[in-house]
Design an enzyme around this catalytic site. Structure first.
Site, short mmCIF file in Angstrom:
data_model
loop_
_atom_site.label_atom_id
_atom_site.label_comp_id
_atom_site.label_asym_id
_atom_site.label_seq_id
_atom_site.Cartn_x
_atom_site.Cartn_y
_atom_site.Cartn_z
N ASP A 81 0.87 -1.18 0.00
CA ASP A 81 0.00 0.00 0.00
C ASP A 81 0.90 1.23 0.00
OD1 ASP A 81 -2.18 1.62 -0.01
OD2 ASP A 81 -2.96 1.01 1.94
N GLU A 177 -14.01 10.87 6.69
CA GLU A 177 -14.73 11.29 7.89
C GLU A 177 -15.05 12.78 7.89
OE1 GLU A 177 -13.16 8.04 11.19
OE2 GLU A 177 -12.28 10.05 11.20
N HIS A 284 2.18 7.62 5.21
CA HIS A 284 2.70 6.86 6.34
C HIS A 284 3.16 5.45 5.94
CE1 HIS A 284 -1.88 6.37 7.23
NE2 HIS A 284 -1.49 5.29 6.57
N SER A 318 -9.37 4.94 15.74
CA SER A 318 -10.23 4.00 15.03
C SER A 318 -11.64 4.58 14.95
CB SER A 318 -10.26 2.67 15.78
OG SER A 318 -10.70 2.88 17.10
N HIS A 340 1.32 6.32 13.04
CA HIS A 340 0.38 6.67 11.97
C HIS A 340 -1.07 6.44 12.38
CE1 HIS A 340 -0.34 2.43 11.32
NE2 HIS A 340 -0.88 2.58 10.14
N GLY A 343 -3.09 1.64 15.82
CA GLY A 343 -2.44 0.35 15.67
C GLY A 343 -3.33 -0.79 16.13
#
Length: 411
Positions: A81, A177, A284, A318, A340, A343
């Site tokens: 990614d 968001e 990131h 999250s 970033h 986790g």
């Protein structure tokens, strides 16, 4: 493990460079430590490995790791990614100007940006453009010469969407968001990377590195740590390709943000608004040439953000947790880096087994978002507590803004 200053130093009986981990007060799984010890044993690691508090085991290399190398690059330490990262911008809207029900705001975003994946990524994939908008085609026109140069030497990479994925979200932990900061200002924030084309570039060069290791009988503690030595053809090709994929990823985020802004302005759900502060757009998952401790090196950040003194970055929580706009402190021992995100604290499959739809609904109460079985693996409890993560890296960044999401779009 012994504590030293504000970080931990992993015991490393097998030798290798030190591993400095900003993980005080956060979970740190044994499998991630094993991966890091394997990386530390490679002969071209510069000084030490810096580990961020969102660390967890990754595919190929550890998420939340910062690895400086001299004379070689490890494609799997960047991953597939390539250029994955964040973009965020504050608007002139305020919390009290949002409608009581945010369902139509979420729908407007979902209609404006292709997201998710269907048809196995084939012709009818709803997560790709069937007919890309004009601004996306224009952006692809700027990117295409670089892509053509890559596939001229590595035609295997040219076997999937490029323009079709530009300005699209993807799946997994990628999101869009609408957030509120501590003063009630409305922010737009999203998370995505280089999509299918970055995946193809990463996968291709990971395999080429493995082939080179076999050809030259180089034995590694983990074959995923196959590397490309500087001065070789594949090294130069990879650095060019990964740089291009990082540009694609940044462009992808910029296009999605523009699409979201246009959709919200046309939705009829919000008063007129403008964007204020310049957007923060940071990778990131990437590699960059930098200077650390007297040497020019390649710094690979997999699940880590550059945090030089004054650098603005984004550390998302999250679904249902706070996110942060931060300013770097330029901590040299961390190679000017920070985490970033929160986790993962458990795998996607483990989260699906452990949590119910009711658990997820309670954890995301008050947030306009998906609450179905397909996003259980992204529920907040599958991640480390963001407060603990931020506390563990207090000497890496200062918090500029604290955000809480009110709308979350997932692929």
């Amino acid at each position: 493990m012994q504590t030293q200053r504000n970080y931990e130093v992993l015991s490393n009986e097998a030798g290798g460079v030190p591993i400095k981990a900003w993980t005080l007060g956060v979970p740190f799984e044994d499998e991630a430590k094993k991966q890091l010890r394997a990386i530390s044993s490679l002969p071209f690691i510069h000084k030490w490995i810096a580990v961020m508090p969102d660390v967890h085991r990754g595919n190929g290399a550890t998420v939340g790791s910062v690895v400086a190398t001299a004379g070689a690059v490890i494609p799997a330490a960047v991953g597939v990614d390539i250029g994955c990262g964040m973009i965020a911008v504050r608007t002139t809207l305020r919390a009290e100007q949002l409608p009581d029900s945010l369902g139509k705001v979420r729908s407007a975003i979902e209609q404006a940006v292709p997201h998710g994946r269907t048809d196995n990524g084939g012709r009818n994939d709803r997560g790709a453009w069937q007919d890309a908008p004009a601004m996306h085609r224009e952006a692809w026109g700027r990117l295409k010469p670089g892509y053509d140069a890559i596939i001229a030497k590595h035609p295997r990479i040219d076997r999937g969407p490029e323009l079709g994925h530009l300005g699209t979200l993807g799946t997994g932990n990628h999101f869009i968001e609408v957030c509120l900061d501590e003063a009630g200002h409305v922010w737009l924030m999203l998370h995505s990377g280089s999509r299918g084309v970055g995946n193809r570039i990463g996968s291709h060069f990971i395999e080429l590195a493995k082939e080179d290791m076999r050809r030259f009988f180089i034995h590694l503690p983990d074959q995923e740590l196959a590397y490309l030595p500087e001065g070789t053809e594949y090294f130069e090709d990879y650095i060019h390709a990964v740089s291009w994929a990082q540009e694609y990823a940044a462009t992808n985020r910029e296009l999605m943000l523009r699409s979201v802004v246009e959709a919200l302005k046309a939705s009829g759900e919000l008063p007129e608004f403008e964007l204020t502060e310049a957007a923060v757009n940071c990778h990131h998952n990437y590699v960059a040439r930098e200077h650390h401790y007297g040497k020019n090196v390649l710094v690979t950040r997999k699940g880590a953000v550059r945090a030089r003194e004054g650098d603005l970055g984004i550390i998302p929580g999250s679904m249902g947790a706070r996110s942060y706009i931060v300013r770097g402190k330029g901590n040299a021992e961390a190679f000017h880096s920070c985490s970033h995100g929160a986790g993962r604290v458990m795998s996607r499959e483990a989260a699906k087994r452990r949590f119910t739809l009711d658990d997820h609904a309670k954890a995301t109460e008050g947030i306009e978002c998906r609450k179905d079985a397909e996003v259980i693996d992204e529920t907040p409890a599958a991640y480390k507590p963001i407060d603990a993560v931020m506390a563990a890296q207090a000497d890496l960044v200062d918090v500029v803004h604290t955000l809480r999401q009110v709308v979350c779009v997932k692929g």
